[in-house]
Enzyme design. Structure first.
Site, PDB file in Angstrom:
ATOM      1  N   GLY A   1       0.789  -1.221   0.000  1.00  0.00           N
ATOM      2  CA  GLY A   1       0.000   0.000   0.000  1.00  0.00           C
ATOM      3  C   GLY A   1       0.824   1.275   0.000  1.00  0.00           C
ATOM      4  O   GLY A   1       0.420   2.296   0.578  1.00  0.00           O
TER       5      GLY A   1
ATOM      6  N   CYS B   1       0.552   0.864  -9.663  1.00  0.00           N
ATOM      7  CA  CYS B   1       0.438   0.160  -8.393  1.00  0.00           C
ATOM      8  C   CYS B   1      -0.985  -0.361  -8.235  1.00  0.00           C
ATOM      9  O   CYS B   1      -1.930   0.417  -8.207  1.00  0.00           O
ATOM     10  CB  CYS B   1       0.758   1.052  -7.196  1.00  0.00           C
ATOM     11  SG  CYS B   1       0.512   0.157  -5.633  1.00  0.00           S
TER      12      CYS B   1
END
Lengths: 311, 252
Positions: free
Chosen positions: A71, A129
């Protein structure tokens, strides 16, 4: 053998660099080997503000690979410039700063922030991502958005910009061509593939974020295929990555069209993997008749002869 | 100091249901590891190493004992290794129990299941320094019990099982009232247990050892993190821990 490779902004003694997110900012690995042996270091993603990342579990073993959903945990670009870059700058290696953001303005801000230091040699734009809602993936899956963020970043930096492509797309060539047109100096490919694993005892996804990015040897054939396809359609250099675990794998990437490579997941398995691959590379190149890195780049690409039957 | 070493497997023993003990040999690890630290073990065919805590060390013979429970693919494969083989180990990793700067006279060890082994290593070292040891060991059932006699040799030991088939029935927190005063507690086990102990012993000085799925094991990948109590961020379990002061981390 001379392993040196020259790419925009990157005058590297060899084509080996640890991939972003798999090496932190180098501190931990510096206790295992001299970081000056590396061609370059790609730093962990920087965002405008500190990010705390996702809840745990953040990783899971999969067949021939792993899932991760960290994350984008990072201390924010200012702290990275202040505390991390000076540490890396003491080593004789190129520094690539990876940039992530949830808006075009954030990419712009972070890219511009890196103008404060003279020690960064290139930027890597993380538009791929898969692990945070606004981790850039929305820019990485749309050619128009990918081009827009590339163009915006190029305007605020004098550093060469390598755009890291997502494999979670139908047509990666279209994205590659779009960012090349927008001024990208190079490409990094591939980022992880979005995946999921069920945890039988709890009967729910094992990763707290539910989905995670698949990496490791499992994704190597996908990376090779995508580099092979993109190489034939763009003229900017490619930093290849995806499951590289030894020097033979590096040669596969070079043959498919990569100009240099990044090592990711394999660092977790063996913290000495980067220097081991660098040491092993001359023998592997020799064995297959190559005298330099450049000689091997794209050598595995066979252009199909024009189909005469249809004319 | 961390190294990547080969450790020969000298002995292998099933010490309880699905629970295996290996005695490994390596001079570097035996001389550098302290209680609470762990080994990151490479298992053939797997991508990620598996963290396993150290249960005992004999410096004179360079022997390092580990104990682990078969819970998934990695531990199942590790359990198939036999004496004569060796394993690739990264270690010793993490920050263990801080015993060099604290001088407790009497400590309480509280272990749950496979969290028990590192407390044995700690108990032995403290015992050598004439610290009085009281232990509470919790297991699922009679078949899961291991190291009971070993802990008894260190001092008063209370065993509890979830189903009451051995020792007291209940949870480790149920026998806390039987324990007289102590200076410091050290605990390792499932997170809900650690959380319950932390709440019950909130007025005591204590340390918790945490477990989490890990990536690199050295603090670079940020896979294993725990929120800090001050809400300011995370600590890395593999590098800052796995042992933390009980008040330092938020075990939600």
């Amino acid at each position: 053998m001379n392993l040196s490779v020259n790419l925009p902004g990157l005058s590297m003694k060899n084509p080996i660099m640890p991939a972003s997110g798999c090496f932190g900012f180098g501190r931990e690995y510096s206790s295992f080997f001299d970081l000056s042996t590396l061609g370059a270091v790609i730093m962990k993603s920087a965002t405008k503000n500190e990010r705390l990342g996702n809840p745990t579990p953040r990783v899971a073993e999969t067949s021939s690979g792993m899932l991760n959903a960290i994350g984008l945990q990072n201390p924010g670009v200012e702290k990275i410039i202040e505390s991390e870059i000076p540490f890396l700058a003491d080593y004789d290696t190129c520094i690539i700063a990876n940039i992530a953001g949830s808006s075009v303005e954030e990419y712009e801000y972070v890219a511009e922030s890196f103008n404060q230091t003279d020690h960064v040699d290139a930027l890597e734009l993380n538009i791929s991502c898969p692990n945070v809602k606004e981790g850039g993936i929305q820019f990485g899956t749309d050619p128009y958005m990918a081009a827009f963020v590339t163009e915006t970043v190029k305007k605020v930096t004098n550093l060469p910009v390598y755009v890291k492509l997502s494999p979670n797309v139908t047509d990666i060539v279209a994205i590659a061509k779009a960012v090349e047109s927008a001024g990208a100096d190079g490409l990094s490919m591939i980022n992880t593939l979005t995946g999921m694993q069920m945890h039988l005892p709890s009967q729910k996804p094992l990763i707290a974020n539910k989905t995670g990015g698949l990496s490791g040897p499992a994704i190597k054939p996908i990376a090779i295929r995508m580099i092979y396809e993109v190489k034939q359609q763009v003229s900017i250099p490619i930093i290849g990555m995806g499951g590289i675990a030894n020097a033979e794998d590096v040669l596969e990437f070079l043959l498919a069209g990569a100009n240099a490579v990044a090592i990711g997941t394999a660092n977790f398995n063996n913290p000495f993997i980067c220097p081991e691959i660098i040491n092993g590379l001359p023998n592997v190149l020799n064995k297959y008749g190559f005298h330099s890195i450049n000689e091997a780049v794209g050598k595995g690409i066979f252009h199909e002869p024009a189909d005469l039957s249809s004319s | 100091m961390i190294n990547k070493v080969n450790m020969a497997i000298l002995k292998k023993k099933f010490i309880a249901k699905d629970t295996i003990e290996f005695v490994l040999k390596n001079e570097f690890i035996s001389h550098h590891a302290s209680p609470g630290q762990f080994l990151h073990i490479l298992i053939d065919g797997l991508t990620l190493r598996r963290p396993v805590s150290i249960a005992d060390i004999d410096k004179s013979s360079n022997e390092v004992t580990i104990a682990f429970k078969i819970v998934g693919t990695g531990t199942k494969k590790l359990a198939s290794y036999e004496p004569g083989q060796s394993i690739d180990v990264l270690g010793p990793l993490g920050n263990g129990f801080d015993i060099s700067n604290t001088h407790p006279k009497k400590v309480l060890l509280i272990g749950g299941g496979i969290g028990i082994p590192p407390l044995y290593h700690l108990g032995k070292r403290l015992s050598e320094n004439n610290v009085k040891i009281i232990s509470i060991l919790g297991y699922q059932t009679k078949e899961s019990v291991f190291y009971e006699r070993e802990f008894q040799e260190l001092g008063d030991t209370y065993v509890v099982t979830d189903d009451g088939t051995h020792g007291y029935q209940g949870l480790v927190t149920d026998v806390l009232t039987k324990v007289s005063s102590f200076d410091t507690f050290y605990t390792c086990g499932p997170t809900p247990m650690l959380k319950a102990i932390k709440e019950r012993l909130s007025n005591s000085d204590g340390y918790v050892s945490l477990e989490e799925r890990m990536g690199c094991g050295i603090g670079a990948c940020l896979a294993c993190v725990i929120p800090t109590s001050d809400g300011e961020g995370y600590k890395k379990i593999c590098q800052d821990g796995p042992v933390f002061h009980a008040k330092e981390v938020n075990l939600s």
